[in-house]
Design an enzyme around this catalytic site. Structure first.
Site, PDB file in Angstrom:
ATOM      1  N   GLY A 239       0.756  -1.235   0.000  1.00  0.00           N
ATOM      2  CA  GLY A 239       0.000   0.000   0.000  1.00  0.00           C
ATOM      3  C   GLY A 239       0.787   1.286   0.000  1.00  0.00           C
ATOM      4  O   GLY A 239       0.207   2.368  -0.102  1.00  0.00           O
ATOM      5  N   GLU A 275       3.793  -6.829   0.810  1.00  0.00           N
ATOM      6  CA  GLU A 275       3.246  -7.110  -0.510  1.00  0.00           C
ATOM      7  C   GLU A 275       3.139  -5.826  -1.337  1.00  0.00           C
ATOM      8  O   GLU A 275       2.050  -5.406  -1.727  1.00  0.00           O
ATOM      9  CB  GLU A 275       1.868  -7.774  -0.360  1.00  0.00           C
ATOM     10  CG  GLU A 275       1.945  -9.124   0.343  1.00  0.00           C
ATOM     11  CD  GLU A 275       0.623  -9.580   0.910  1.00  0.00           C
ATOM     12  OE1 GLU A 275      -0.363  -8.798   0.858  1.00  0.00           O
ATOM     13  OE2 GLU A 275       0.553 -10.704   1.427  1.00  0.00           O
ATOM     14  N   PRO A 276       4.260  -5.176  -1.615  1.00  0.00           N
ATOM     15  CA  PRO A 276       4.201  -3.961  -2.435  1.00  0.00           C
ATOM     16  C   PRO A 276       3.899  -4.287  -3.887  1.00  0.00           C
ATOM     17  O   PRO A 276       4.349  -5.292  -4.426  1.00  0.00           O
ATOM     18  CB  PRO A 276       5.617  -3.379  -2.286  1.00  0.00           C
ATOM     19  CG  PRO A 276       6.479  -4.573  -2.041  1.00  0.00           C
ATOM     20  CD  PRO A 276       5.639  -5.529  -1.233  1.00  0.00           C
ATOM     21  N   GLY A 277       3.113  -3.440  -4.501  1.00  0.00           N
ATOM     22  CA  GLY A 277       2.866  -3.557  -5.931  1.00  0.00           C
ATOM     23  C   GLY A 277       3.177  -2.248  -6.617  1.00  0.00           C
ATOM     24  O   GLY A 277       4.139  -2.117  -7.367  1.00  0.00           O
ATOM     25  N   ARG A 314      -7.431   4.328 -14.883  1.00  0.00           N
ATOM     26  CA  ARG A 314      -7.344   5.014 -13.596  1.00  0.00           C
ATOM     27  C   ARG A 314      -7.947   6.424 -13.598  1.00  0.00           C
ATOM     28  O   ARG A 314      -8.657   6.779 -12.655  1.00  0.00           O
ATOM     29  CB  ARG A 314      -5.888   5.058 -13.107  1.00  0.00           C
ATOM     30  CG  ARG A 314      -5.289   3.690 -12.813  1.00  0.00           C
ATOM     31  CD  ARG A 314      -3.920   3.787 -12.165  1.00  0.00           C
ATOM     32  NE  ARG A 314      -4.045   4.311 -10.799  1.00  0.00           N
ATOM     33  CZ  ARG A 314      -3.726   5.541 -10.449  1.00  0.00           C
ATOM     34  NH1 ARG A 314      -3.263   6.413 -11.345  1.00  0.00           N
ATOM     35  NH2 ARG A 314      -3.866   5.932  -9.202  1.00  0.00           N
ATOM     36  N   CYS A 346     -16.228   6.371 -27.230  1.00  0.00           N
ATOM     37  CA  CYS A 346     -17.466   7.130 -27.346  1.00  0.00           C
ATOM     38  C   CYS A 346     -18.130   7.323 -25.975  1.00  0.00           C
ATOM     39  O   CYS A 346     -19.248   6.856 -25.722  1.00  0.00           O
ATOM     40  CB  CYS A 346     -18.413   6.414 -28.303  1.00  0.00           C
ATOM     41  SG  CYS A 346     -19.772   7.446 -28.860  1.00  0.00           S
ATOM     42  N   GLU A 347     -17.417   7.999 -25.081  1.00  0.00           N
ATOM     43  CA  GLU A 347     -17.922   8.356 -23.757  1.00  0.00           C
ATOM     44  C   GLU A 347     -17.222   9.628 -23.302  1.00  0.00           C
ATOM     45  O   GLU A 347     -16.011   9.769 -23.489  1.00  0.00           O
ATOM     46  CB  GLU A 347     -17.649   7.253 -22.729  1.00  0.00           C
ATOM     47  CG  GLU A 347     -18.480   6.008 -22.898  1.00  0.00           C
ATOM     48  CD  GLU A 347     -18.546   5.190 -21.613  1.00  0.00           C
ATOM     49  OE1 GLU A 347     -18.381   5.775 -20.519  1.00  0.00           O
ATOM     50  OE2 GLU A 347     -18.769   3.981 -21.719  1.00  0.00           O
ATOM     51  N   TYR A 375      -1.454  -0.877 -12.370  1.00  0.00           N
ATOM     52  CA  TYR A 375      -2.887  -0.757 -12.629  1.00  0.00           C
ATOM     53  C   TYR A 375      -3.162  -0.045 -13.955  1.00  0.00           C
ATOM     54  O   TYR A 375      -4.119   0.698 -14.091  1.00  0.00           O
ATOM     55  CB  TYR A 375      -3.605  -0.067 -11.455  1.00  0.00           C
ATOM     56  CG  TYR A 375      -3.311  -0.760 -10.154  1.00  0.00           C
ATOM     57  CD1 TYR A 375      -3.899  -1.989  -9.869  1.00  0.00           C
ATOM     58  CD2 TYR A 375      -2.404  -0.234  -9.245  1.00  0.00           C
ATOM     59  CE1 TYR A 375      -3.601  -2.669  -8.691  1.00  0.00           C
ATOM     60  CE2 TYR A 375      -2.097  -0.901  -8.070  1.00  0.00           C
ATOM     61  CZ  TYR A 375      -2.693  -2.116  -7.795  1.00  0.00           C
ATOM     62  OH  TYR A 375      -2.392  -2.791  -6.634  1.00  0.00           O
TER      63      TYR A 375
END
Length: 421
Positions: A239, A275-277, A314, A346-347, A375
């Protein structure tokens, strides 16, 4: 720190000019730096030394098998949250005794996969999961090593969608109920209690929430040991955040985080797992896109790119910021103007930035999204039938495509028309 720097006015990944990659694979594409991944992994191992420890990379942040092999060859463990991620870790050559299985919804099939293929531990999140794991382990004639994930009810002070340690989140069991759940675990066949697990969220930019959680884990360790449990391993989650803008105050360094761990739980004689990501992979990657059009609107200008929300979710999902820079460096004092940076999906939600001051660019120019390694590719989709973008790994002066862009034939051939149509 990363290894994406301008050289002679051209943005490079290590020693490779980004326009050279674009010419080879087309845009958009993700590019990762092996040197940055390696450096960030070593920052954590050095921060935890001399404690007995294992740094388990959170695969959910970046799951390409080549990246997992690079980290696994350095000695990293892996934190997986699905059977698919488990298979990726094993395909990368990571042994089962370096794989930790997290997640609130492990199926019996996934439990069986990990128990037969090898596992370091399951981080159990509920009593129903605990009982299911016991049944599967007994049916296989094996013992499942477990920690139990406790929810310490600590505010991580992060985005609400990535906070996981409050009592109203779906994760773990309330820490006040831990003794009774550990007692049940000790009574079940096929289960071996090895430690405690906690994880309070992602992209934390201060240490105090970690300290609150880890002090509660330390108190729980003493209590569980007094009740006869052999607590010898503490999984402290991940985290730790990264700076997404060059101007923001930097989050704590891994050295500060390591010092906090030593101060709060270092005297317990436990092996520490983290548990770093994001901090390993985030600044190790860029998303490179091409400019399709520069469009003038009513009171605003739009930079329309060939990357879209399906390639980098994101900003649309979390309102997240990514620095956007031209691949060809603007000269000192060059004019800028505000652009809404958007994609072709198309948004209206397909927006990366609003009113972002950028140097003037033209059709065909390249821009890069910084801090896109975590991510990014893992959350991409084929929305609007847009092919997944390629992933490229750079080491020194050479690069390799580690995931190809699928052809439209490959995409269409996954669909089947029933005979009765």
């Amino acid at each position: 720190m990363d290894h994406f720097l301008y050289r002679n006015g051209i943005l490079h990944a290590e020693d490779v000019a980004l326009p050279d990659i674009a010419a080879s694979v087309g845009t958009p594409f993700y590019v990762y730096s092996a040197a940055t991944l390696t450096r960030h992994y070593h920052l954590f191992t050095e921060a935890l030394s001399p404690l007995p420890h294992m740094v388990c990379f959170a695969i959910k942040s970046l799951s390409n098998v080549a990246v997992l092999k690079l980290l696994g060859d350095l000695g990293a463990g892996m934190d997986v949250v699905s059977g698919g991620e488990y298979r990726r870790a094993r395909a990368a050559g990571v042994p089962g005794d370096r794989i930790v299985f997290s997640g609130v919804g492990k199926t019996r099939e996934e439990m069986r996969l990990a128990l037969t293929g090898g596992i370091r531990q399951f981080n159990v999140e509920s009593e129903p999961e605990l009982r299911a794991l016991s049944e599967v382990a007994v049916s296989l004639g094996v013992t499942a090593p477990i920690t139990i994930r406790v929810n310490p009810d600590v505010d991580a002070r992060t985005h609400e969608k990535i906070a996981t340690g409050k009592k109203d989140n779906k994760f773990g069991i309330p820490i006040a109920r831990a003794p009774e759940v550990y007692a049940e675990a000790a009574s079940l066949p096929g289960i071996e209690v090895v430690g405690i697990d906690v994880h309070i969220g992602s992209q934390l930019t201060e240490l105090e929430p970690f300290e609150q959680a880890y002090l509660k884990v330390a108190d729980l360790t003493h209590r569980l040991r007094a009740e006869g449990h052999d607590i010898r391993r503490l999984d402290l989650g991940g985290g730790l955040g990264i700076p997404y803008t060059r101007s923001n105050e930097a989050p704590p360094l891994p050295t500060d985080y390591g010092a906090l761990i030593k101060r709060t739980v270092g005297d317990l004689g436990c092996e520490v797992e983290i548990e770093p990501g994001r901090l390993i992979s985030g600044n190790a990657g860029l998303l490179v896109a091409g400019v399709i059009y520069v469009k003038s609107g009513e009171g605003r200008d739009f930079l329309i790119l060939d990357a879209a929300m399906n390639d980098l979710a994101r900003p649309s999902m979390y309102g997240a910021h990514h620095d956007i820079v031209p691949v060809i460096e603007a000269p000192p004092g060059a004019p800028t103007r505000p652009f809404d940076v958007v994609g072709p999906v198309c948004e209206t939600g397909d927006t990366f930035a609003k009113g972002r001051d950028l140097p003037l660019v033209a059709e065909g120019d390249l821009v890069a999204f910084r801090s896109a390694g975590a991510y990014g590719a893992v959350m991409a989709s084929e929305y609007n039938s847009r092919p997944l973008v390629p992933e490229v790994l750079v080491k020194g002066d050479h690069f390799a495509v580690i995931r190809e862009r699928p052809s439209f034939d490959e995409i269409l051939n996954r669909d089947t028309i029933p005979a009765w149509l």
